[in-house]
Design an enzyme around this catalytic site. Structure first.
Site, PDB file in Angstrom:
ATOM      1  N   GLU A 137       0.829  -1.208   0.000  1.00  0.00           N
ATOM      2  CA  GLU A 137       0.000   0.000   0.000  1.00  0.00           C
ATOM      3  C   GLU A 137       0.864   1.259   0.000  1.00  0.00           C
ATOM      4  O   GLU A 137       0.533   2.250  -0.667  1.00  0.00           O
ATOM      5  CB  GLU A 137      -0.933   0.004   1.211  1.00  0.00           C
ATOM      6  CG  GLU A 137      -1.967  -1.112   1.238  1.00  0.00           C
ATOM      7  CD  GLU A 137      -3.061  -0.929   0.194  1.00  0.00           C
ATOM      8  OE1 GLU A 137      -3.079   0.108  -0.495  1.00  0.00           O
ATOM      9  OE2 GLU A 137      -3.910  -1.832   0.068  1.00  0.00           O
ATOM     10  N   ASP A 280      -4.687  -9.449  -8.536  1.00  0.00           N
ATOM     11  CA  ASP A 280      -5.132  -8.566  -9.609  1.00  0.00           C
ATOM     12  C   ASP A 280      -4.023  -7.718 -10.234  1.00  0.00           C
ATOM     13  O   ASP A 280      -3.753  -7.806 -11.438  1.00  0.00           O
ATOM     14  CB  ASP A 280      -6.269  -7.663  -9.114  1.00  0.00           C
ATOM     15  CG  ASP A 280      -5.961  -7.000  -7.771  1.00  0.00           C
ATOM     16  OD1 ASP A 280      -4.918  -7.293  -7.187  1.00  0.00           O
ATOM     17  OD2 ASP A 280      -6.792  -6.188  -7.320  1.00  0.00           O
ATOM     18  N   GLU A 374     -18.865  -5.845  -2.496  1.00  0.00           N
ATOM     19  CA  GLU A 374     -17.488  -6.303  -2.336  1.00  0.00           C
ATOM     20  C   GLU A 374     -17.301  -7.712  -2.891  1.00  0.00           C
ATOM     21  O   GLU A 374     -16.222  -8.060  -3.369  1.00  0.00           O
ATOM     22  CB  GLU A 374     -17.084  -6.243  -0.870  1.00  0.00           C
ATOM     23  CG  GLU A 374     -15.610  -6.375  -0.624  1.00  0.00           C
ATOM     24  CD  GLU A 374     -14.790  -5.174  -1.084  1.00  0.00           C
ATOM     25  OE1 GLU A 374     -13.622  -5.083  -0.702  1.00  0.00           O
ATOM     26  OE2 GLU A 374     -15.313  -4.329  -1.834  1.00  0.00           O
ATOM     27  N   GLU A 392     -12.564   0.705  -9.369  1.00  0.00           N
ATOM     28  CA  GLU A 392     -12.133  -0.134 -10.496  1.00  0.00           C
ATOM     29  C   GLU A 392     -13.169  -0.183 -11.624  1.00  0.00           C
ATOM     30  O   GLU A 392     -12.797  -0.233 -12.808  1.00  0.00           O
ATOM     31  CB  GLU A 392     -11.816  -1.553 -10.012  1.00  0.00           C
ATOM     32  CG  GLU A 392     -10.519  -1.691  -9.259  1.00  0.00           C
ATOM     33  CD  GLU A 392     -10.596  -1.194  -7.827  1.00  0.00           C
ATOM     34  OE1 GLU A 392      -9.544  -1.003  -7.189  1.00  0.00           O
ATOM     35  OE2 GLU A 392     -11.741  -0.989  -7.327  1.00  0.00           O
TER      36      GLU A 392
END
Length: 879
Positions: A137, A280, A374, A392
């Site tokens: 992150e 991803d 989610e 996204e």
């Protein structure tokens, strides 16, 4: 330029045009038809207004804190604000939201605000908090944010004659942060540990040795940009080494990747393979690293993985998780929201047809639930209802419009804006949604919302005829939507030894290097694209045609059929029967006896005597899985009990509840006794604040915020011996259909769990509180059968001769069973079972006389677990 996308653009000559920009050039005559230019400008301006509302709320109420709490209208400060567990690892007390938002200010043309923000970063941001932070992150948000801000500042200096005072301070901070992240890469494999302390450089090798594929594989863009900006190759070298090692750990037989592995030995911890959470952005960075750096190695790897995903994971427009080492076996029955980035990546790949189909499927789920939950099931119901303002889907919408110029995607973007305004906007910014079924707010506004959502929406609605704040065609966007200039690929760090790879996968004539479906970006009519969307919609409608309140019956799905006489049916199989063993061996099925007495069946079709035998063996294994599912349903149909066994109840009061499909089965054990403690926090979704108090006790927790099995895991980690989860909605056993709590198919616990409806659960909680006030802790037993009262009275040193017969009151059950005086009724004998290597992990031993061959799945509550109806006779219990 017939084969334009990633075809010859970067081969030897690194043309500095981003692929999507090239697609846009090929179809300039398509302007939007449904949304006028004036309406489009209004929507663009609306995006700016929404951004200013969110950014202004952060600056007024939260700065210099990392994030804004939009409900409380204050900042979230790690170490002061109550912890949310692992999600707070993104916070380092370094003004995360401001840094993450820098280049969004520039792209939106808010130069004054951008200049002010850069000065604040220079003055206030440092990395001296004594905290362990997420390497992943911090790389994509902080390092990417600083590099994106630096890139924007250089362009503003050069093209807009502003910020002449800027001297590269953001790059200086970026280099300092990069240096502080480097010790995380000091592992045997070269992959970074998942966390590091930026102040001390300390790492916890034992605790943080497991990392996700995306965590280790989403470093190359930021680290390579840092190397090429500073001239120091160390950052790019470390990131490339991590990517190289990840590639070496792919499953060679399928070319798929798992989601979690050990950074020291490279062993896979979780072997689920898909395109969502945990994996991803690894795929994203393979393709974007090729576009950004021009290295054929990354294209070769991406194309190899892409072919495997199309072969094993794609089910029409739906992409599901499979096991990397058994790619024909599904790993889970839901899709997570992070996979919404995939259509955008498919656009970059050139597979626009697949991108249109997958995006349309996501849009149908979006319109059904207002936002993308989610996680949603494969029949598009809600699996996990949270919506934390993820961007996204907006990202893929923007890229598809960029490629096709289809005004349909402007309408999609308009819907996103309207839904955010109606459901997420609050006084101090925008708040995440706890559950899209209720639209209750969550006190969070993650930094990525400002970094990504408004950037993509602004780019979607900004007319091509008007200049942007930043010329986006000169940049590639990272996974956090930070801008990195493509011209950096022309800067090779000194002393670097990176070599390009020439591979047959990348040969110019290879289909994978050409635009897979260029017709969708070159046609003069949008009819073809609309027909493709309608085809996807019809596919979805077929899946949704059955009752959404029921779990799908496997009899209605595609399954193997057999013509002629079978050698052996699954329901006839008896372990230890030599004839049966010989038949299975002929089918390529091995039988292994495990230490716990269970039997494991494994099929290797290549070991079968013939193709026909192999096919029959596959059908036999399928039948065994179905029988296992049926037995699990039968187990779920049996309610369990919470019996109050301490003074003053002594077993005379009990509540009926639902079992769990995870952890130990109560029908297989004698039961669990213990004192009652209430979880703090009550939902038990983060580490417990009263961990010392719950050790050795049965813990009460409230339903909601996270999955049942996650609550049980938290309580087990704190030392609890059992968990009772109480419904958070008004309900009772009397008026509701009992159901079994579902797990997540990955988390394992060793403590039993029971579900109580709110009416019974709140009575239990009140009793626990009342007894605690009296300093007489409440003690309960979790069991499949009630404990006889006489046994409890004897245990309490009461004389049976002086005690009248007593019956236990089974609360929430109005029926009376005449056999409630039976004594010493023991729980069912636990019988050894079998374990299959396939989509089902465990299976109870089959009775030779069993005559059932079909599967009846339990009904499913919309958006959550499969409920199980009970017959009237099952709703009575014996004492």
């Amino acid at each position: 330029m017939e084969n334009f996308p990633i075809c010859q653009l970067w081969r030897r000559k690194r043309t500095l045009l981003w692929f999507v920009a090239i697609i846009a050039i090929l179809s300039p005559v398509w302007g939007p038809k449904n949304i006028t230019t004036s309406s489009r400008l209004e929507l663009r301006d609306k995006v700016v207004e929404m951004f200013n509302h969110a950014y202004g709320a952060y600056m007024r109420n939260a700065y210099p804190a990392d994030e804004l709490m939009p409900i409380a209208c204050k900042g979230r400060v790690r170490g002061i604000t109550p912890s949310r567990g692992d999600v707070d690892d993104a916070l380092g007390n370094f003004s995360l939201t401001l840094v993450d938002t820098l280049d969004t200010l520039a792209v939106l043309g808010l130069y004054d605000e951008f200049e002010d923000a850069v000065r604040k970063v220079e003055r206030d941001v440092n990395f001296n908090a004594d905290l362990s932070i997420s390497v992943f992150e911090t790389n994509i948000r902080m390092l990417g944010g600083l590099l994106g801000g630096h890139s924007a500042a250089l362009e503003i200096q050069e093209r807009h004659n502003r910020m002449k005072w800027y001297n590269g301070s953001l790059l200086t901070l970026a280099k300092e942060l990069g240096d502080r992240l480097l010790p995380a890469f000091n592992t045997t494999s070269g992959m970074p540990l998942s966390r590091i302390n930026l102040l001390t450089g300390a790492v916890r090798k034992e605790r943080d040795r497991d990392t996700c594929t995306a965590c280790a594989g989403t470093m190359i863009l930021e680290m390579a940009a840092l190397s090429r900006y500073t001239g120091d190759p160390i950052y790019e070298t470390r990131a490339r080494a991590a990517m190289d090692y990840l590639w070496s750990r792919r499953q060679r037989s399928s070319d798929l990747m798992g989601t979690v592995l050990n950074v020291e030995n490279g062993n896979w911890v979780r072997k689920e393979s898909g395109i969502g959470a945990g994996i991803d952005s690894y795929y994203e960075y393979l393709l974007k690293a090729y576009i950004f750096l021009g290295d054929e190695t990354f294209l070769e790897r991406f194309n190899t993985h892409y072919q495997a995903i199309k072969q094993y994971c794609a089910q029409g427009p739906l992409v599901v998780d499979v096991l990397m080492h058994k790619p024909t076996t599904s790993a889970r029955n839901f899709v997570d929201a992070l996979s919404a980035f995939w259509p955008g990546l498919q656009v970059l790949k050139g597979d626009v047809k697949s991108a249109i189909e997958t995006h349309e499927l996501l849009y149908q789920v979006f319109t059904r639930h207002t936002f993308l939950p989610e996680a949603f099931t494969t029949n598009f119901d809600i699996h996990w209802g949270q919506y934390p303002l993820r961007p996204e889907f907006a990202e893929s919408t923007y890229l598809l419009y960029k490629a096709t110029k289809d005004p349909y995607y402007l309408e999609v973007g308009k819907t996103i804006i309207e839904n955010l305004e109606k459901k997420a906007r609050v006084k101090c910014g925008f708040a995440g949604i706890k559950d899209v079924r209720t639209f209750t707010h969550e006190d969070r506004m993650d930094s990525y919302f400002l970094a990504e959502m408004f950037k993509y929406l602004y780019l979607l609605f900004a007319p091509e005829s008007e200049p942007l704040g930043i010329d986006i065609e000169d940049y590639i966007l990272t996974t956090e939507a930070h801008i990195l200039p493509l011209k950096l690929s022309l800067r090779t760090p000194p002393n670097s030894t990176f070599e390009e790879v020439t591979s047959p996968v990348n040969a110019p004539e290879n289909f994978e290097r050409s635009c897979v479906n260029s017709a969708y970006v070159r046609t003069n009519s949008l009819k073809t694209i609309q027909e493709l969307r309608e085809k996807t919609q019809n596919h979805i409608n077929k899946i949704k045609s059955f009752n959404p309140g029921q779990c799908r019956n496997t009899q209605t799905e595609t399954r193997m059929t057999w013509n002629g006489k079978r050698q052996l049916l699954a329901k006839e199989f008896t372990p230890g029967n030599q004839q049966h063993t010989d038949i299975l061996r002929k089918m390529g099925i091995k039988i292994l006896m495990l230490e716990d007495g269970k039997v494991q069946l494994m099929q290797e079709q290549n070991s079968a005597v013939s193709v026909k035998d192999a096919t029959e063996g596959a059908l036999f294994m399928q039948e065994m899985i179905e029988l296992s599912k049926m037995e699990k349903s039968e187990v779920a149909n049996k309610p369990v009990h919470v019996q109050l066994i301490s003074h003053p109840f002594l077993g005379s009061l009990a509540f009926r509840g639902g079992p769990a499909q995870f952890g130990p089965r109560l029908e297989n054990i004698e039961g669990v006794e213990g004192e009652v403690e209430i979880a703090d926090p009550y939902d038990a979704c983060v580490p417990l604040g009263n961990a010392e108090s719950v050790q050795g006790k049965i813990v009460l927790a409230q339903r909601g915020q996270c999955m049942f099995v996650q609550k049980a895991k938290r309580i087990e980690e704190a030392g609890g011996i059992g968990v009772i989860i109480i419904d958070n909605a008004v309900s009772s056993f009397e008026t509701s259909s009992p159901f079994a709590m579902a797990g997540d198919e990955k988390t394992e616990t060793s403590i039993p769990a029971v579900f109580l409806f709110s009416h019974e659960g709140n009575m239990l909680r009140d009793a626990a509180i009342e007894q605690a006030i009296k300093e007489q802790p409440l003690k309960v037993m979790l069991a499949n059968k009630l404990k006889p009262l006489n046994e409890l009275l004897l245990k309490d040193h009461l004389s049976m001769k002086n005690t009248s017969p007593v019956k236990a009151q089974v609360y929430a059950d109005s029926t009376n069973d005449p056999d409630t005086t039976k004594k010493n009724k023991k729980p069912p004998i636990y019988r050894p079972g079998m374990e299959l290597s396939g989509s089902e992990s465990k299976q109870t031993e089959k009775n030779n006389n069993q005559k059932t061959s079909s599967v009846q799945r339990p009904k499913q509550a919309k958006g959550e677990e499969c409920k199980t109806e009970l017959s009237e006779s099952d709703k009575r219990d014996e004492l």
